[in-house]
Each structure stands twice: as C-alpha cells, then as structure tokens.
Write an enzyme that holds these catalytic residues in place. Structure first.
Site: not given
Ligand code: G3P
Ligand code: MG
Length: 240
Positions: A7, A34, A36, A49, A109
């Site tokens: 993450h 993962e 962003d 993020h 994401e």
C-alpha cells in the site's frame, strides 16, 4: 494465489509513494503495488496520496497547481526521516519503467473523487498501454463514475470499486457497474459477505490490513488480494 499489494509501496517503513518505497516493497516480498495517481498543472500523472503536497513534502499547495518540473523539486522523504531526504514524487511512467523489469501486479488508485482532473482516465489508460501493462493492472477509485468512464474508454481494463462500508449485496452492485473487483475497507467484510461476493465471481482486494491476526483471517477466507503497509509481514504468512 493471494496478491500481496504494498500500500503506497512499503509505506509502513519507507516514505509512501516514492520509488524507494516501491523498490523496497519488491525486495520485501510484495507481489503487487498499490499507489495513488493525481495530475500536475501541465497534465503529468504523478504518484501522491493527498491532493495537497503538505503532509508528505517540504512545501505546501495543491498538486494541480504545480508543474511537473516544479513538483520534482520537492522533498518527499524527509517528512518521515532525514535519511530519506532525496526522495521525489514519482511520475506514473517512472513506476511503470521500474515494473517492466519485474512481474509485480499494479493497483492504481485514481484520486478522482475530490478534484476532477481533466481526462485523467484517458491519460491513465493510454499510459498503461504505452508500457503494455494492462494484463497486470487493476484500476480502482472511490469515484465509481470515474471507474465506469474507464470501462467506456476500454472495456478490457480491469476496475475495482473502493468503498468503506455498508454496501448491501456488493456483488450485485459490482455486476451492475461492470466491475471485476470490489476493494472494501477490511472492517466491512465478514465470512458471509465474502461468500456472497465470491459466489458471483467478483474479486476482493481489501485494504488496509496491517495486523497479522487479520492477515491470517483473510488468507483463510479465500479473498484475492490484501493491501498492506507491511508486505514483509504478509509475505511471511503467505509462505511463498
Ligand atoms: O486502495 C486502497 C486504499 O489505498 C484506499 O484508501 O486513502 O489509502 O488511498 P487510501
Ligand atoms: Mg490508495
């Protein structure tokens, strides 16, 4: 096979969403990343993020107000520790170049739920194809309109629907939207809900599981991916 998604990279130990955190995730046994994606004022996709740079860099302001050239001058590591002071905000392409040299999966994401970045869905998909990474990539977002837009652009791109809690029969919703996967906050799952989702052939990638006790529970439950700040802990439990 459960995908061990790091993450924001190995963000429990290294500055989140930096090349260092992605490289360390690979070294520590992650099988996926993962991260962003947001966009600079001149339309470059960058990995960070928050919509603002304040929390994770040495400057302030919105990502959307920086040019790529200017955002690269920011220090994205010292907020965590002085030893990380030369880390930069990576471009999405920089991550893809790194990933071409390994077999990691990617969960990208789209941070399209607060700021509406013009054409972010199209740019993301074009970039994924530029690096021939569609097979290893799943897009996700809390903005499900943005996910539908991705499917309209390319029906072959995989999408996952992020949510915190409270969806009733989420597998029906996923089918309605045309999503391959659900990305629920881990507290919103139980055995019955997992069974329901799996019975419709929908993938489950849950976030953010940092405690071994919950990791073990999810390994036994038959879900598809676990998103964690500590890929090294999950790696040990998966025994791969
Ligand atoms: O994609 C899972 C997780 O990253 C969603 O929440 O706020 O950590 O991006 P957030
Ligand atoms: Mg995220």
């Amino acid at each position: 096979m459960i995908i061990n998604y790091a993450h924001r990279g190995a963000s429990g130990t290294y500055p989140e969403n930096t090349m260092l955190s992605f490289e360390k995730a690979f070294e520590l046994g992650a099988s996926g990343i993962e991260t962003d994606v947001q966009m600079t004022s001149d339309g470059v996709l960058v990995l960070i993020h928050d919509e603002r740079v304040d929390r994770t860099t040495d400057r302030i302001g919105f990502v959307k107000d920086y040019t790529y050239n200017d955002i690269r001058k920011l220090d994205a590591g010292s907020w965590l520790s002085d030893e990380f002071q030369n880390q930069r905000i990576p471009s999405f392409e920089e991550l893809l170049i790194f990933m071409k040299g390994n077999n990691l999966f990617l969960n990208l994401e789209l941070k399209s739920n607060i700021i509406q970045y013009p054409y972010i869905e199209k740019k993301v998909i074009e970039t994924i194809y530029k690096y021939d990474m569609a097979d290893r990539t799943i897009l996700s977002s809390f903005n499900h309109y943005s996910m539908v837009k991705c499917k309209e652009i390319d029906k072959n791109i995989k999408i996952g629907l992020l949510y915190m809690s409270g969806l009733y029969r989420p597998e029906h919703y996923a089918k309605f939207v045309g999503a391959e996967a659900l990305h629920p906050y881990f507290y919103s799952l139980n055995e019955e809900i997992i069974r329901g989702i799996k019975s419709e052939g929908i993938l489950i990638n849950t976030f953010t599981v940092n405690d071994e006790k919950y990791m073990e529970m999810f390994i036994d439950s038959g879900i598809d991916g676990i998103i964690t700040n500590y890929p090294e802990k999950l790696y040990k439990l998966l025994g791969v």
